[in-house]
Design a protein around this motif. Structure first.
Motif, mmCIF file in Angstrom:
data_model
loop_
_atom_site.group_PDB
_atom_site.id
_atom_site.type_symbol
_atom_site.label_atom_id
_atom_site.label_comp_id
_atom_site.label_asym_id
_atom_site.label_seq_id
_atom_site.Cartn_x
_atom_site.Cartn_y
_atom_site.Cartn_z
ATOM 1 N N ASP A 68 -4.864 -10.285 10.774
ATOM 2 C CA ASP A 68 -5.559 -9.226 9.835
ATOM 3 C C ASP A 68 -4.877 -9.596 8.442
ATOM 4 O OD1 ASP A 68 -6.003 -5.893 10.029
ATOM 5 O OD2 ASP A 68 -4.298 -6.511 8.791
ATOM 6 N N ALA A 69 -5.646 -9.526 7.314
ATOM 7 C CA ALA A 69 -5.225 -9.784 5.992
ATOM 8 C C ALA A 69 -5.318 -8.330 5.348
ATOM 9 C CB ALA A 69 -5.908 -10.828 5.339
ATOM 10 N N ASN A 70 -4.476 -7.971 4.661
ATOM 11 C CA ASN A 70 -4.282 -6.551 4.102
ATOM 12 C C ASN A 70 -3.836 -6.455 2.864
ATOM 13 O OD1 ASN A 70 -1.534 -5.536 4.790
ATOM 14 N ND2 ASN A 70 -2.360 -6.496 6.687
ATOM 15 N N VAL A 71 -4.354 -5.382 1.997
ATOM 16 C CA VAL A 71 -3.803 -4.971 0.864
ATOM 17 C C VAL A 71 -3.801 -3.264 0.766
ATOM 18 C CG1 VAL A 71 -5.804 -4.739 -0.394
ATOM 19 C CG2 VAL A 71 -3.825 -5.167 -1.661
ATOM 20 N N ALA A 72 -2.539 -2.863 0.371
ATOM 21 C CA ALA A 72 -2.365 -1.422 0.460
ATOM 22 C C ALA A 72 -1.769 -0.985 -0.730
ATOM 23 C CB ALA A 72 -1.453 -1.107 1.801
ATOM 24 N N TYR A 73 -2.118 0.421 -0.962
ATOM 25 C CA TYR A 73 -1.634 1.318 -1.955
ATOM 26 C C TYR A 73 -0.534 2.229 -1.294
ATOM 27 C CZ TYR A 73 -1.491 5.013 -5.243
ATOM 28 O OH TYR A 73 -1.037 6.118 -6.163
ATOM 29 N N TRP A 74 0.463 2.165 -1.796
ATOM 30 C CA TRP A 74 1.517 3.329 -1.346
ATOM 31 C C TRP A 74 1.944 4.393 -2.342
ATOM 32 C CZ3 TRP A 74 5.698 2.010 2.536
ATOM 33 C CH2 TRP A 74 5.188 1.095 3.709
ATOM 34 N N ARG A 75 2.046 5.410 -1.919
ATOM 35 C CA ARG A 75 2.232 6.567 -2.925
ATOM 36 C C ARG A 75 3.582 7.227 -2.545
ATOM 37 N NH1 ARG A 75 0.056 9.578 -7.204
ATOM 38 N NH2 ARG A 75 1.872 9.921 -8.621
ATOM 39 N N ALA A 76 4.803 6.881 -2.866
ATOM 40 C CA ALA A 76 6.232 7.619 -2.669
ATOM 41 C C ALA A 76 6.267 8.596 -3.247
ATOM 42 C CB ALA A 76 7.268 6.304 -2.775
ATOM 43 N N ASN A 77 6.686 9.818 -2.846
ATOM 44 C CA ASN A 77 6.865 10.970 -3.423
ATOM 45 C C ASN A 77 8.228 11.568 -3.547
ATOM 46 O OD1 ASN A 77 4.171 11.642 -3.597
ATOM 47 N ND2 ASN A 77 4.045 11.803 -1.459
ATOM 48 N N GLN A 78 9.210 10.993 -3.278
ATOM 49 C CA GLN A 78 10.674 11.113 -3.399
ATOM 50 C C GLN A 78 11.497 10.136 -3.737
ATOM 51 O OE1 GLN A 78 11.956 14.155 -0.695
ATOM 52 N NE2 GLN A 78 13.870 13.753 -0.867
ATOM 53 N N TRP A 79 11.026 9.337 -4.719
ATOM 54 C CA TRP A 79 11.650 8.047 -5.199
ATOM 55 C C TRP A 79 13.100 8.144 -5.750
ATOM 56 C CZ3 TRP A 79 9.939 3.602 -4.205
ATOM 57 C CH2 TRP A 79 10.476 2.379 -4.550
ATOM 58 N N LEU A 80 13.960 7.117 -5.134
ATOM 59 C CA LEU A 80 15.549 7.317 -5.445
ATOM 60 C C LEU A 80 15.880 8.708 -4.943
ATOM 61 C CD1 LEU A 80 15.421 5.538 -8.977
ATOM 62 C CD2 LEU A 80 15.853 4.534 -6.759
ATOM 63 N N ASP A 81 15.456 9.098 -3.861
ATOM 64 C CA ASP A 81 15.764 10.375 -3.315
ATOM 65 C C ASP A 81 15.860 11.570 -4.325
ATOM 66 O OD1 ASP A 81 16.205 11.486 -1.115
ATOM 67 O OD2 ASP A 81 18.770 11.122 -0.916
ATOM 68 N N VAL A 82 15.116 11.417 -5.479
ATOM 69 C CA VAL A 82 14.824 12.718 -6.138
ATOM 70 C C VAL A 82 13.495 13.127 -5.887
ATOM 71 C CG1 VAL A 82 14.778 13.232 -8.737
ATOM 72 C CG2 VAL A 82 16.125 11.480 -7.989
ATOM 73 N N LYS A 83 13.475 14.461 -5.606
ATOM 74 C CA LYS A 83 12.585 15.362 -5.185
ATOM 75 C C LYS A 83 11.629 15.473 -6.258
ATOM 76 C CE LYS A 83 10.997 19.335 -2.608
ATOM 77 N NZ LYS A 83 11.557 20.312 -1.700
ATOM 78 N N GLY A 84 10.116 14.947 -6.058
ATOM 79 C CA GLY A 84 9.138 14.980 -7.062
ATOM 80 C C GLY A 84 8.894 13.943 -7.840
ATOM 81 N N ASP A 85 9.884 12.778 -7.619
ATOM 82 C CA ASP A 85 9.673 11.515 -8.524
ATOM 83 C C ASP A 85 8.835 10.766 -7.528
ATOM 84 O OD1 ASP A 85 11.227 12.205 -10.502
ATOM 85 O OD2 ASP A 85 12.824 10.866 -10.154
ATOM 86 N N LYS A 86 7.722 10.395 -8.273
ATOM 87 C CA LYS A 86 6.748 9.297 -7.504
ATOM 88 C C LYS A 86 6.885 8.005 -8.063
ATOM 89 C CE LYS A 86 3.448 13.424 -7.237
ATOM 90 N NZ LYS A 86 4.586 13.987 -6.578
#
Length: 182
Positions: A68-86
């Motif tokens: 399985d060879a793959n590529v993905a897009y991740w959207r982090a919604n609490q970057w550096l543990d800051v609520k709302g930082d994406k």
């Protein structure tokens, strides 16, 4: 962000073109997965190459597998543990996957794999920190392959660096999969 979207669009175009080259045997199937985990959403595109093995045959089932060879897009919604930082991340990976399947490759299956993944940047979302861009990607999944060559499945996916560097909080995802076998 634009580079990630362009990369995913290019991979999607390659997957679409792959159907015309299926007779060449380069890949046997392609898939799209979507899901997420703690404050992260994921979309993943992949192509697979079947090993066409028949290990441990019993009662109409056997052990086989695929790459399985793959590529993905991740959207982090609490970057550096800051609520709302994406933060948007791209992830590329390759995984050898073992699959317990019917001899005709249709119907119920279970699979598991451990592979390697490379993140576009170190993952630091919520209290989850991975410390390295290189991660191991392991999963267990179940699904069903229909007679029309479509497959639907679900998998529990885990990413961690295996203790290469600390902290190593790990990331767990639930992904739903749709695939087409050429």
């Amino acid at each position: 962000m634009k580079k990630i979207i362009r990369s995913l669009a290019a991979v999607a175009a390659l997957l679409a073109m792959q159907a015309s080259h299926a007779a060449d045997g380069m890949f046997d199937s392609s898939s799209v997965e979507a899901g997420g985990g703690e404050h992260v959403q994921v979309v993943r595109l992949a192509v697979q190459k079947d090993w066409n093995r028949n290990w441990l045959p019993t009662s109409g089932y056997h052990l086989s597998g695929y790459w399985d060879a793959n590529v993905a897009y991740w959207r982090a919604n609490q970057w550096l543990d800051v609520k709302g930082d994406k933060k948007d991340l791209a992830v590329v990976g390759i995984t050898p996957v073992f699959r317990w399947e019917a001899d005709n490759k249709l119907g119920l299956y279970a699979d598991a794999g451990i592979g390697a993944a490379l993140f576009s940047s170190v993952y630091r979302n919520t209290h989850r920190q991975l410390s390295t861009a290189f991660e191991f990607a392991d999963h267990v999944g179940v699904g069903y392959v229909f007679a029309n060559k479509w497959e639907l499945g679900a998998r529990l996916q885990h990413y961690s660096n295996g203790g290469i560097k600390h902290p190593n909080g790990g990331v767990n995802l639930l992904l739903l999969k749709a695939a087409y076998h050429y």
